[in-house]
Design a protein around this motif. Structure first.
Motif, PDB file in Angstrom:
ATOM      1  N   LYS A  39       0.705  -1.366  -0.059  1.00 54.67           N
ATOM      2  CA  LYS A  39      -0.239   0.036  -0.284  1.00 54.67           C
ATOM      3  C   LYS A  39       0.801   1.262   0.131  1.00 54.67           C
ATOM      4  CE  LYS A  39      -4.066  -2.163   2.300  1.00 54.67           C
ATOM      5  NZ  LYS A  39      -4.985  -2.032   3.588  1.00 54.67           N
ATOM      6  N   ILE A  40       2.259   1.102   0.145  1.00 54.40           N
ATOM      7  CA  ILE A  40       2.896   2.408   0.204  1.00 54.40           C
ATOM      8  C   ILE A  40       2.926   2.724  -1.395  1.00 54.40           C
ATOM      9  CG2 ILE A  40       4.435   1.811   2.054  1.00 54.40           C
ATOM     10  CD1 ILE A  40       6.563   0.931   0.376  1.00 54.40           C
ATOM     11  N   ARG A  41       3.290   4.086  -1.374  1.00 53.03           N
ATOM     12  CA  ARG A  41       3.568   4.964  -2.638  1.00 53.03           C
ATOM     13  C   ARG A  41       4.678   5.924  -2.453  1.00 53.03           C
ATOM     14  NH1 ARG A  41       0.500   9.689  -2.890  1.00 53.03           N
ATOM     15  NH2 ARG A  41      -0.810   9.897  -0.765  1.00 53.03           N
ATOM     16  N   PHE A  42       5.073   6.383  -3.685  1.00 54.47           N
ATOM     17  CA  PHE A  42       6.135   7.390  -3.723  1.00 54.47           C
ATOM     18  C   PHE A  42       5.914   8.788  -4.249  1.00 54.47           C
ATOM     19  CE2 PHE A  42       7.595   3.167  -3.446  1.00 54.47           C
ATOM     20  CZ  PHE A  42       8.591   3.084  -2.182  1.00 54.47           C
ATOM     21  N   ALA A  43       6.419   9.612  -3.736  1.00 59.10           N
ATOM     22  CA  ALA A  43       6.642  10.738  -4.559  1.00 59.10           C
ATOM     23  C   ALA A  43       7.915  11.448  -4.937  1.00 59.10           C
ATOM     24  CB  ALA A  43       5.688  12.056  -3.571  1.00 59.10           C
ATOM     25  N   LEU A  44       8.135  11.958  -6.037  1.00 60.67           N
ATOM     26  CA  LEU A  44       9.508  12.334  -6.699  1.00 60.67           C
ATOM     27  C   LEU A  44       9.283  13.857  -6.639  1.00 60.67           C
ATOM     28  CD1 LEU A  44      10.364   9.373  -9.063  1.00 60.67           C
ATOM     29  CD2 LEU A  44      11.038   9.455  -6.499  1.00 60.67           C
ATOM     30  N   VAL A  45      10.416  14.661  -6.163  1.00 60.42           N
ATOM     31  CA  VAL A  45      10.413  16.130  -6.706  1.00 60.42           C
ATOM     32  C   VAL A  45      11.857  16.252  -7.376  1.00 60.42           C
ATOM     33  CG1 VAL A  45      10.468  18.133  -5.621  1.00 60.42           C
ATOM     34  CG2 VAL A  45       8.937  16.484  -4.760  1.00 60.42           C
ATOM     35  N   PHE A  46      11.890  16.647  -8.559  1.00 60.17           N
ATOM     36  CA  PHE A  46      13.106  16.716  -9.324  1.00 60.17           C
ATOM     37  C   PHE A  46      13.693  18.164  -9.083  1.00 60.17           C
ATOM     38  CE2 PHE A  46      10.644  13.534 -11.449  1.00 60.17           C
ATOM     39  CZ  PHE A  46      11.296  12.483 -11.348  1.00 60.17           C
ATOM     40  N   HIS A  47      15.014  18.191  -9.082  1.00 56.63           N
ATOM     41  CA  HIS A  47      15.677  19.656  -9.210  1.00 56.63           C
ATOM     42  C   HIS A  47      16.807  19.515 -10.181  1.00 56.63           C
ATOM     43  CE1 HIS A  47      13.805  20.145  -5.036  1.00 56.63           C
ATOM     44  NE2 HIS A  47      14.106  18.822  -4.782  1.00 56.63           N
TER      45      HIS A  47
END
Length: 341
Positions: A39-47
């Motif tokens: 059930k876990i999910r991921f968020a990515l923030v690019f720089h």
């Protein structure tokens, strides 16, 4: 999660295939937390920052403009793990182990991260072409048909915070005062997309509190979406038309208001450690240069809308104290975040 790793094999970088990002992220964080929960999910923030690649590495990042990434693991809307680093440092070792199992005899691989935000293939609203724009380089000596000068600071009234219901001991350097209407718009009524980031401007009045250190009271009198803007699922862009329109609006209203700041959305849950991105900070420092102008951030999910505001303190962006008015003209403290009730 729609992000993927695209692999290219050999010295001629022939397309090989795609890898789902999910197992790579699970392996990346498995040293720190249990990543077996489906059930876990991921968020990515690019720089976009300088990237340090290990000497002798044969794994090439084919998207060098995106070199830094925040990886956030979520369970529901709660953050359970977070790490940040260069793309090469975070993903390189995991990908090298994977391609080593795919073809142990091949030592030359290349990869890139594929995501709608990075590929330009996601849902987006392109900014309109601006007519009559002129690029001006103030360092170049040439004759211009106009002059550029700094605007005068607007006159600001100094007030006793107690008259507004504010506790002087609780004031931050920049304090955002939200009358009932502005508060309702931001946390409930303002229409906002869940597919692309939205943004606009704060109109308001600025007052100061007496003392040795300047403290500002930024009262938001209205919230107006930006005209002529561009947007995607991971970015928001003002144009010169956006500022022309808001300046016309201020003049037409004739209410002695100023451009008190700006706001935009992030399409993921609010966390304590993830606020404005590097691009957001650059936008504020380069465009909203008054010491009292604020940047509003609205984090959106299917069941959440959270408002935080930031202001420039020295050379950093700090969270502002929020004050809300339920009735009349007296305010009460609301911490540093407001949520939809």
């Amino acid at each position: 999660m729609t992000a993927e790793i695209v692999l290219y094999k050999g010295s001629n970088q022939t397309y090989f295939g795609r890898l789902s990002m999910d197992p790579i992220l699970r392996e990346l964080l498995s040293r720190h937390v249990d990543t077996t929960d489906p059930k876990i999910r991921f968020a990515l923030v690019f720089h976009r920052e300088a990237e340090a690649v290990a000497d002798g590495s044969r794994l090439v990042n084919l998207l060098p403009t995106v070199t830094e990434v925040d990886v956030v693991m979520l369970r529901g809307n709660k953050m359970v793990a977070r790490t940040r680093g260069s793309v090469a440092e975070l993903f390189g070792p995991v990908i090298q182990r994977l391609v080593g199992r795919i073809d142990p005899d091949e030592d030359s691989w290349a990869f890139r991260i594929s995501h709608p935000v990075l590929d330009g293939s996601g849902e987006q609203r392109r900014p309109p072409k601006v007519e009559g724009a002129v690029d001006v380089d103030l360092d170049t000596a040439r004759s211009l048909p106009f002059s550029v000068s700094r605007l005068d600071e607007p006159g600001m009234e100094t007030v006793d915070p107690a008259e507004l219901g504010l506790d002087p001991k609780e004031l931050s350097t920049i304090n955002v005062l939200l009358p009932a209407r502005a508060r309702r718009m931001l946390v409930a009524d303002l229409p906002l997309s869940r597919q692309v980031e939205e943004g606009g401007f704060f109109l308001g009045r600025i007052r100061t509190v007496g003392g040795d250190v300047p403290r500002y009271l930024v009262e938001i009198t209205d919230v107006t979406p930006a005209e002529g803007s561009g947007a995607g699922s991971g970015h928001f862009t003002f144009t010169s038309d956006s500022f022309s329109a808001v300046n016309r609006l201020l003049a037409e209203r004739g209410k002695d208001e100023v451009l008190a700041g700006w706001y935009h959305t992030h399409l993921f849950s609010a966390t304590r450690r993830m606020g404005l991105s590097d691009v957001d900070v650059d936008t504020h420092f380069s465009t909203f240069r008054r010491p009292w102008q604020v940047a509003g951030l609205l984090n959106l999910t299917d069941d959440e809308r959270v408002l935080r505001c930031y202001g420039r303190v020295a050379d950093a962006m700090k969270e502002c104290k929020l004050w809300v008015c339920d009735d009349g003209d007296r305010y009460r403290g609301a911490g540093t975040r407001l949520e939809r009730e």
